[in-house]
Design a protein around this motif. Structure first.
Motif, PDB file in Angstrom:
ATOM      1  N   TYR A 248       4.444   6.482   5.150  1.00  0.00           N
ATOM      2  CA  TYR A 248       4.908   6.856   3.817  1.00  0.00           C
ATOM      3  C   TYR A 248       3.790   7.456   2.978  1.00  0.00           C
ATOM      4  CZ  TYR A 248       9.305   4.369   4.604  1.00  0.00           C
ATOM      5  OH  TYR A 248      10.520   3.977   5.086  1.00  0.00           O
TER       6      TYR A 248
ATOM      7  N   ASP B 205       2.165   7.940  -0.832  1.00  0.00           N
ATOM      8  CA  ASP B 205       2.022   7.002  -1.942  1.00  0.00           C
ATOM      9  C   ASP B 205       3.193   7.082  -2.923  1.00  0.00           C
ATOM     10  OD1 ASP B 205      -0.316   5.919  -0.993  1.00  0.00           O
ATOM     11  OD2 ASP B 205      -1.628   7.135  -2.261  1.00  0.00           O
TER      12      ASP B 205
ATOM     13  N   VAL C 239       6.195   4.827  -1.942  1.00  0.00           N
ATOM     14  CA  VAL C 239       5.995   3.394  -1.718  1.00  0.00           C
ATOM     15  C   VAL C 239       6.833   2.530  -2.644  1.00  0.00           C
ATOM     16  CG1 VAL C 239       4.296   1.521  -1.915  1.00  0.00           C
ATOM     17  CG2 VAL C 239       3.710   3.622  -0.679  1.00  0.00           C
TER      18      VAL C 239
ATOM     19  N   ILE D 264       0.082   2.859  -0.850  1.00  0.00           N
ATOM     20  CA  ILE D 264      -0.145   2.037   0.341  1.00  0.00           C
ATOM     21  C   ILE D 264      -1.351   1.136   0.136  1.00  0.00           C
ATOM     22  CG2 ILE D 264      -0.885   2.122   2.759  1.00  0.00           C
ATOM     23  CD1 ILE D 264       0.938   4.466   3.196  1.00  0.00           C
TER      24      ILE D 264
ATOM     25  N   LEU E 172       4.773   1.285   5.432  1.00  0.00           N
ATOM     26  CA  LEU E 172       4.078   0.815   4.232  1.00  0.00           C
ATOM     27  C   LEU E 172       2.661   0.355   4.553  1.00  0.00           C
ATOM     28  CD1 LEU E 172       6.875  -1.234   2.402  1.00  0.00           C
ATOM     29  CD2 LEU E 172       5.771   0.843   1.556  1.00  0.00           C
TER      30      LEU E 172
END
Length: 250
Positions: free
Chosen positions: A10, A12, A15, A54, A139
């Protein structure tokens, strides 16, 4: 759309939404209760609201979860050689393999504590079939290695994986972790498979493959546990092989 969307972890900006989506899942609630016993619902919501990257997720939740694991089930985590790594430089860590969660997690604990760049880490898609596991993996900055493909599909997938790792290392200055072979070693004989090195080299844009490998800044990693974290899971397969019985993994 990125060419790497099917395998990347992912970004940022994704998230917060993902975390809010899985926040009420029983497994996530158990994780939070284990990590932060006694937290009220309001405190948990405040924690989730403070996570926007993350790095936030790893530093504010996962790092503390791992500290609880270490405190409750070990005499500590010890590492060496980190003083030889530049804190602003990305590296390709090629490691022996015992446990897909603990190996990478403990390496990143040590990287964080030593002020080094943490890793994007390879994980087989066979381990993240359920969406919750996929979300948690991404994540934690895991990228996906596709398994069980036809030879033609595998070639294309390997090239994309090689290019993504090169992109992380060179364009994003993000360190990368990959196991030296597919699957966990069951007999303790840790040998790097040639196929893994060939995959890494598929993104080579140098006249010399050796020059390309040098620019990846490869760091060998050796991790050991007093007790194998997955010994109970390995034994049925080893016993079946010993008795020449077909074994089908769950």
């Amino acid at each position: 759309m990125s060419k790497f969307d099917s395998i990347r972890f992912y970004r940022d900006e994704e998230v917060s939404k993902v975390l809010q989506g899985i926040g009420n899942h029983p497994m996530v609630k158990s994780l939070i209760e284990y990590t932060f016993p006694g937290y009220s619902e309001e405190q948990i919501q405040e924690l989730f609201s403070s996570i926007n990257s993350i790095k936030d997720f790893q530093a504010k939740i996962i790092y503390h979860t791992l500290q609880r694991v270490l405190k409750n089930s070990s005499e500590g985590l010890f590492g060496s050689g980190f003083e030889k790594l530049d804190p602003n430089t990305s590296y390709l860590f090629i490691s022996n393999h015992r446990d897909i969660l603990l190996d990478t997690s403990f390496l990143n604990v040590l990287l964080m504590e030593n002020g080094k760049i943490m890793t994007g880490s390879a994980v087989g898609d066979n381990l993240v079939k359920k969406q919750l596991f996929m979300d948690l993996a991404k994540l934690n900055r895991n990228f996906i290695v596709k398994r069980g493909l036809s030879p033609r599909e595998d070639l294309g997938s390997s090239k994309m994986l090689s290019e993504y790792m090169c992109h992380l290392l060179k364009e994003e200055n993000r360190s990368v972790w990959i196991a030296q072979r597919e699957g966990r070693t069951k007999d303790g004989n840790d040998a790097t498979h040639q196929g893994g090195l060939k995959m890494i080299g598929m993104a080579c844009n140098e006249d010399s493959m050796m020059d390309y490998f040098k620019k990846l800044r490869i760091v060998p990693v050796s991790i050991s546990y007093e007790y194998d974290p997955t010994d109970k899971l390995k034994m049925p397969q080893l016993m079946a092989q010993l008795q020449d019985i077909e074994y089908i993994k769950d």
